[in-house]
Design a protein around this motif. Structure first.
Motif, mmCIF file in Angstrom:
data_model
loop_
_atom_site.group_PDB
_atom_site.id
_atom_site.type_symbol
_atom_site.label_atom_id
_atom_site.label_comp_id
_atom_site.label_asym_id
_atom_site.label_seq_id
_atom_site.Cartn_x
_atom_site.Cartn_y
_atom_site.Cartn_z
ATOM 1 N N LYS A 68 88.440 -83.419 -34.080
ATOM 2 C CA LYS A 68 87.419 -84.464 -34.015
ATOM 3 C C LYS A 68 86.242 -83.953 -33.177
ATOM 4 N N ARG A 69 85.583 -84.842 -32.444
ATOM 5 C CA ARG A 69 84.493 -84.417 -31.557
ATOM 6 C C ARG A 69 85.154 -83.834 -30.306
ATOM 7 N N HIS A 70 84.810 -82.597 -29.978
ATOM 8 C CA HIS A 70 85.477 -81.919 -28.873
ATOM 9 C C HIS A 70 84.532 -80.961 -28.161
ATOM 10 N N LEU A 71 84.912 -80.604 -26.968
ATOM 11 C CA LEU A 71 84.213 -79.565 -26.228
ATOM 12 C C LEU A 71 85.003 -78.281 -26.415
ATOM 13 N N PHE A 72 84.371 -77.277 -27.017
ATOM 14 C CA PHE A 72 85.039 -75.995 -27.192
ATOM 15 C C PHE A 72 84.603 -75.068 -26.068
ATOM 16 N N VAL A 73 85.589 -74.516 -25.372
ATOM 17 C CA VAL A 73 85.335 -73.574 -24.289
ATOM 18 C C VAL A 73 85.494 -72.173 -24.868
ATOM 19 N N PHE A 74 84.383 -71.499 -25.071
ATOM 20 C CA PHE A 74 84.400 -70.150 -25.623
ATOM 21 C C PHE A 74 84.741 -69.113 -24.558
ATOM 22 N N ASP A 75 84.259 -69.358 -23.357
ATOM 23 C CA ASP A 75 84.417 -68.387 -22.276
ATOM 24 C C ASP A 75 84.657 -69.138 -20.977
ATOM 25 N N LEU A 76 85.624 -68.672 -20.205
ATOM 26 C CA LEU A 76 85.853 -69.203 -18.861
ATOM 27 C C LEU A 76 86.351 -68.052 -18.009
ATOM 28 N N VAL A 77 85.595 -67.710 -16.977
ATOM 29 C CA VAL A 77 85.973 -66.570 -16.142
ATOM 30 C C VAL A 77 85.424 -66.774 -14.730
ATOM 31 N N THR A 78 86.252 -66.437 -13.763
ATOM 32 C CA THR A 78 85.835 -66.411 -12.360
ATOM 33 C C THR A 78 85.689 -64.965 -11.935
ATOM 34 N N ASP A 79 84.648 -64.677 -11.202
ATOM 35 C CA ASP A 79 84.421 -63.336 -10.668
ATOM 36 C C ASP A 79 85.699 -62.850 -9.973
ATOM 37 N N GLU A 80 86.084 -61.607 -10.253
ATOM 38 C CA GLU A 80 87.333 -61.034 -9.715
ATOM 39 C C GLU A 80 87.470 -61.233 -8.211
ATOM 40 N N GLU A 81 86.391 -61.127 -7.503
ATOM 41 C CA GLU A 81 86.398 -61.239 -6.039
ATOM 42 C C GLU A 81 86.792 -62.633 -5.556
ATOM 43 N N TYR A 82 86.643 -63.649 -6.425
ATOM 44 C CA TYR A 82 86.859 -65.040 -6.023
ATOM 45 C C TYR A 82 88.049 -65.703 -6.712
ATOM 46 N N ARG A 83 88.805 -64.954 -7.491
ATOM 47 C CA ARG A 83 89.938 -65.546 -8.211
ATOM 48 C C ARG A 83 91.016 -66.013 -7.242
ATOM 49 N N GLY A 84 91.732 -67.046 -7.670
ATOM 50 C CA GLY A 84 92.825 -67.584 -6.859
ATOM 51 C C GLY A 84 92.365 -68.529 -5.763
ATOM 52 N N ARG A 85 91.105 -68.926 -5.769
ATOM 53 C CA ARG A 85 90.562 -69.805 -4.734
ATOM 54 C C ARG A 85 90.254 -71.216 -5.240
ATOM 55 N N GLY A 86 90.662 -71.511 -6.484
ATOM 56 C CA GLY A 86 90.483 -72.860 -7.008
ATOM 57 C C GLY A 86 89.206 -73.107 -7.791
ATOM 58 N N TYR A 87 88.366 -72.081 -7.945
ATOM 59 C CA TYR A 87 87.112 -72.278 -8.672
ATOM 60 C C TYR A 87 87.339 -72.595 -10.148
ATOM 61 N N GLY A 88 88.344 -71.981 -10.764
ATOM 62 C CA GLY A 88 88.642 -72.259 -12.167
ATOM 63 C C GLY A 88 88.998 -73.717 -12.377
ATOM 64 N N LYS A 89 89.804 -74.274 -11.488
ATOM 65 C CA LYS A 89 90.171 -75.691 -11.583
ATOM 66 C C LYS A 89 88.961 -76.582 -11.385
ATOM 67 N N VAL A 90 88.108 -76.226 -10.444
ATOM 68 C CA VAL A 90 86.882 -76.997 -10.235
ATOM 69 C C VAL A 90 86.056 -77.022 -11.517
ATOM 70 N N MET A 91 85.930 -75.874 -12.176
ATOM 71 C CA MET A 91 85.170 -75.824 -13.425
ATOM 72 C C MET A 91 85.835 -76.661 -14.506
ATOM 73 N N LEU A 92 87.164 -76.562 -14.641
ATOM 74 C CA LEU A 92 87.841 -77.372 -15.657
ATOM 75 C C LEU A 92 87.650 -78.859 -15.388
ATOM 76 N N ASP A 93 87.690 -79.273 -14.144
ATOM 77 C CA ASP A 93 87.452 -80.682 -13.811
ATOM 78 C C ASP A 93 86.034 -81.096 -14.197
ATOM 79 N N TYR A 94 85.085 -80.211 -13.926
ATOM 80 C CA TYR A 94 83.700 -80.473 -14.300
ATOM 81 C C TYR A 94 83.568 -80.593 -15.821
ATOM 82 N N LEU A 95 84.202 -79.676 -16.551
ATOM 83 C CA LEU A 95 84.135 -79.704 -18.012
ATOM 84 C C LEU A 95 84.817 -80.947 -18.575
#
Length: 138
Positions: A68-95
């Motif tokens: 149906k109507r959806h948001l397609f996430v083509f790319d999602l990546v956190t800079d290697e230096e910052y991985r594991g700090r919760g930024y990915g979850k913050v982005m998913l919440d925003y999306l």
């Protein structure tokens, strides 16, 4: 920390982070594809710390018969230096909020079969595996 839509003037910054995920792309091809994807209203979203891009998401609102109507996430990546700090979850919440405001029924993404850590991350954030993606080169 600020989450915002990025513009075409920031392509070099985007490529620095996105190329950690899309290792097969060189900058010229990336730039050409970004300009081509504008017709689908591809949006570049970023978590910024000052001028530093921490997490990047490339998304578009789409409609089809199965999602149906959806948001397609083509790319999602956190800079290697910052991985594991919760930024990915913050982005998913925003999306998630972005998709709700846009009246989407789902958020959809595709992830390479070898990216098991990413799969765990998505499942831990409410996603479920629903299909396989098949590819045939022409």
């Amino acid at each position: 920390m600020q989450i915002r839509e990025l513009d075409l003037k920031e392509l070099v910054t985007v490529f620095e982070v996105l190329s950690q995920l899309r290792t097969e792309l060189d900058y010229d091809e990336f730039e050409d594809l970004i300009y081509e994807m504008r017709s689908m209203e591809y949006k570049m979203m970023g978590i910024m710390e000052g001028e530093k891009l921490i997490t990047y998401a490339g998304v578009a609102i789409q409609t089809n018969l199965y999602h149906k109507r959806h948001l397609f996430v083509f790319d999602l990546v956190t800079d290697e230096e910052y991985r594991g700090r919760g930024y990915g979850k913050v982005m998913l919440d925003y999306l998630d909020d972005f998709a709700r405001i846009a009246m989407c029924e789902n958020i959809v993404l595709s992830s390479g079969v070898h990216r098991e850590n990413a799969h765990r991350f998505y499942e831990n954030n409410g996603f479920s595996k629903k299909s396989f993606v098949f590819l045939k080169r022409v």
